[in-house]
Design a protein around this motif. Structure first.
Motif, PDB file in Angstrom:
ATOM      1  N   GLY A 114      45.954  13.196  28.747  1.00  0.00           N
ATOM      2  CA  GLY A 114      44.592  13.676  28.946  1.00  0.00           C
ATOM      3  C   GLY A 114      43.567  12.623  28.639  1.00  0.00           C
ATOM      4  O   GLY A 114      43.881  11.583  28.054  1.00  0.00           O
ATOM      5  N   PRO A 115      42.300  12.870  29.004  1.00  0.00           N
ATOM      6  CA  PRO A 115      41.223  11.896  28.772  1.00  0.00           C
ATOM      7  C   PRO A 115      41.007  11.651  27.274  1.00  0.00           C
ATOM      8  O   PRO A 115      41.436  12.452  26.438  1.00  0.00           O
ATOM      9  CB  PRO A 115      39.998  12.581  29.394  1.00  0.00           C
ATOM     10  CG  PRO A 115      40.540  13.642  30.281  1.00  0.00           C
ATOM     11  CD  PRO A 115      41.827  14.085  29.683  1.00  0.00           C
ATOM     12  N   PRO A 116      40.322  10.560  26.928  1.00  0.00           N
ATOM     13  CA  PRO A 116      40.042  10.273  25.513  1.00  0.00           C
ATOM     14  C   PRO A 116      39.198  11.383  24.880  1.00  0.00           C
ATOM     15  O   PRO A 116      38.349  11.996  25.537  1.00  0.00           O
ATOM     16  CB  PRO A 116      39.247   8.955  25.566  1.00  0.00           C
ATOM     17  CG  PRO A 116      39.566   8.364  26.897  1.00  0.00           C
ATOM     18  CD  PRO A 116      39.820   9.501  27.821  1.00  0.00           C
ATOM     19  N   GLY A 117      39.449  11.639  23.608  1.00  0.00           N
ATOM     20  CA  GLY A 117      38.624  12.577  22.852  1.00  0.00           C
ATOM     21  C   GLY A 117      38.878  14.040  23.109  1.00  0.00           C
ATOM     22  O   GLY A 117      38.080  14.896  22.711  1.00  0.00           O
ATOM     23  N   THR A 118      39.999  14.377  23.751  1.00  0.00           N
ATOM     24  CA  THR A 118      40.260  15.784  24.090  1.00  0.00           C
ATOM     25  C   THR A 118      41.235  16.465  23.133  1.00  0.00           C
ATOM     26  O   THR A 118      41.598  17.620  23.350  1.00  0.00           O
ATOM     27  CB  THR A 118      40.795  15.907  25.532  1.00  0.00           C
ATOM     28  OG1 THR A 118      41.874  14.978  25.715  1.00  0.00           O
ATOM     29  CG2 THR A 118      39.701  15.580  26.541  1.00  0.00           C
ATOM     30  N   GLY A 119      41.695  15.746  22.091  1.00  0.00           N
ATOM     31  CA  GLY A 119      42.485  16.404  21.051  1.00  0.00           C
ATOM     32  C   GLY A 119      43.922  15.949  20.927  1.00  0.00           C
ATOM     33  O   GLY A 119      44.701  16.573  20.192  1.00  0.00           O
ATOM     34  N   LYS A 120      44.293  14.864  21.584  1.00  0.00           N
ATOM     35  CA  LYS A 120      45.695  14.425  21.541  1.00  0.00           C
ATOM     36  C   LYS A 120      46.081  13.912  20.149  1.00  0.00           C
ATOM     37  O   LYS A 120      47.095  14.328  19.577  1.00  0.00           O
ATOM     38  CB  LYS A 120      45.933  13.341  22.594  1.00  0.00           C
ATOM     39  CG  LYS A 120      45.658  13.804  24.027  1.00  0.00           C
ATOM     40  CD  LYS A 120      46.004  12.764  25.050  1.00  0.00           C
ATOM     41  CE  LYS A 120      45.226  11.468  24.888  1.00  0.00           C
ATOM     42  NZ  LYS A 120      43.767  11.645  25.058  1.00  0.00           N
ATOM     43  N   THR A 121      45.270  13.004  19.612  1.00  0.00           N
ATOM     44  CA  THR A 121      45.555  12.482  18.274  1.00  0.00           C
ATOM     45  C   THR A 121      45.420  13.582  17.223  1.00  0.00           C
ATOM     46  O   THR A 121      46.207  13.652  16.266  1.00  0.00           O
ATOM     47  CB  THR A 121      44.619  11.308  17.936  1.00  0.00           C
ATOM     48  OG1 THR A 121      44.728  10.303  18.952  1.00  0.00           O
ATOM     49  CG2 THR A 121      44.973  10.689  16.590  1.00  0.00           C
TER      50      THR A 121
END
Length: 332
Positions: free
Chosen positions: A130-137
């Motif tokens: 997914g795009p940066p800043g969408t909750g992966k980390t």
């Protein structure tokens, strides 16, 4: 009575053991009750908070004992960083399908013995796209918190080298650590390793390292959770996808999620008369992280200006600034 958003913010502060935030929200609730004319209830709430704060301050300062932590040693210390996060699933604002998949992972992990008794294994190899800043980390942190495991983050700046075979050797060390110490192991920005073999960005050492990763993750039988996160799912080698137990796809928040993010982010200093509809329209297209930072900046404005609540104008301004930055980045 207290609003639902205040109660949720209160519970989040309690779950995160954030005493100062818990007290601030409770005092805000007391102030709201006073404005409604519930003077006695407001006074009781304020007295309870002040009494709790007084008890906390009167406790003798005790230096906590050492907390046992799984610290990488030797060469591993250059390849992995470790932390014990405190982010709960309750704090996440994600699409229902993402939440359902995360709950499934947690349920299977917590039922490990029950599954293994029937010859089954819980999900533990996840690919987050997914795009940066969408909750992966944040997902990696949440899984580590909920399962009470350390979070290990692979450092690609030291993992990937230009010397033949060295990167694969270092990667093998990381997978040996998976077996030795159970934890959540995050390979962030995974596209730097998992590029399509034969692509224009492919180089010999990268290809060897990727092949080693494919072998290691397929052979891995540890009890650790392996998470690979990427902003560029389309560029990943297709052979990677079948090595994972589940692929979870993230996206920018929709209108309902944006409103929840705004309410959560502004809960401590929320203006009860805030009109969220125009703010939601401005925030469309922004990531979860962008909206959270805009809320933080708005609350800082309120604190520095001595205001009891965040102002609509401040939130609007910070959302517009982040939206403009995003458009400039896309056009460049």
């Amino acid at each position: 009575m207290a609003r639902a958003d205040q109660l949720k913010a209160l519970l989040r502060a309690y779950a995160g053991e954030e005493d100062a935030q818990f007290a601030a929200i409770a005092l805000q609730m007391a102030a709201d009750e006073a404005q409604k004319g519930h003077v006695r209830l407001a006074a009781e709430l304020k007295a309870l908070v002040e009494a709790a704060q007084a008890r906390q301050q009167s406790k003798p300062l005790v230096r906590p004992g050492p907390v046992p932590m799984a610290q990488p040693k030797g060469e591993l210390a250059e390849l992995l960083t470790v932390r014990y996060p405190r982010h709960h699933l309750l704090e996440m604002v994600v699409a229902p399908d993402v939440e359902a998949k995360l709950k499934r992972v947690l349920k299977e992990q917590r039922s490990h013995d029950q599954l293994s008794g029937h010859g089954l294994s819980p999900r533990r190899k996840l690919l987050l796209v997914g795009p940066p800043g969408t909750g992966k980390t944040l997902t990696a942190s949440v899984l580590a918190t909920e399962l009470r495991l350390p979070l290990f983050v692979a450092r690609f700046d030291t993992l990937i080298t230009k010397f033949m075979g060295e990167s694969a050797s270092k990667l093998r060390l990381v997978f040996e650590a998976l077996k030795a110490t159970r934890g959540v192991y995050l390979f962030d920005e995974f596209d730097s390793l998992g590029l399509q073999r034969g692509s224009q960005h492919d180089v010999a050492e990268m290809r060897r390292t990727l092949n080693m990763f494919l072998q290691l993750i397929e052979q891995d039988t540890s009890e650790s959770i392996v998470i690979a996160a990427t902003n560029h799912g389309d560029s990943l080698d297709t052979a990677l996808f079948r090595r994972f137990d589940d692929v979870i796809r993230y996206s920018a928040p929709n209108e309902a999620q944006i409103e929840q993010l705004l309410r959560n982010g502004l809960a401590i200093l929320e203006n009860p008369n805030m009109d969220y509809a125009p703010l939601i329209q401005v925030a469309l297209g922004l990531s979860h992280a962008d909206i959270a930072r805009a809320c933080q900046d708005s609350m800082k404005d309120a604190v520095l200006e001595g205001l009891p609540h965040v102002s609509f104008e401040s939130v609007l301004l910070h959302l517009q600034e982040r939206s403009a930055s995003l458009k400039a980045l896309k056009s460049s």
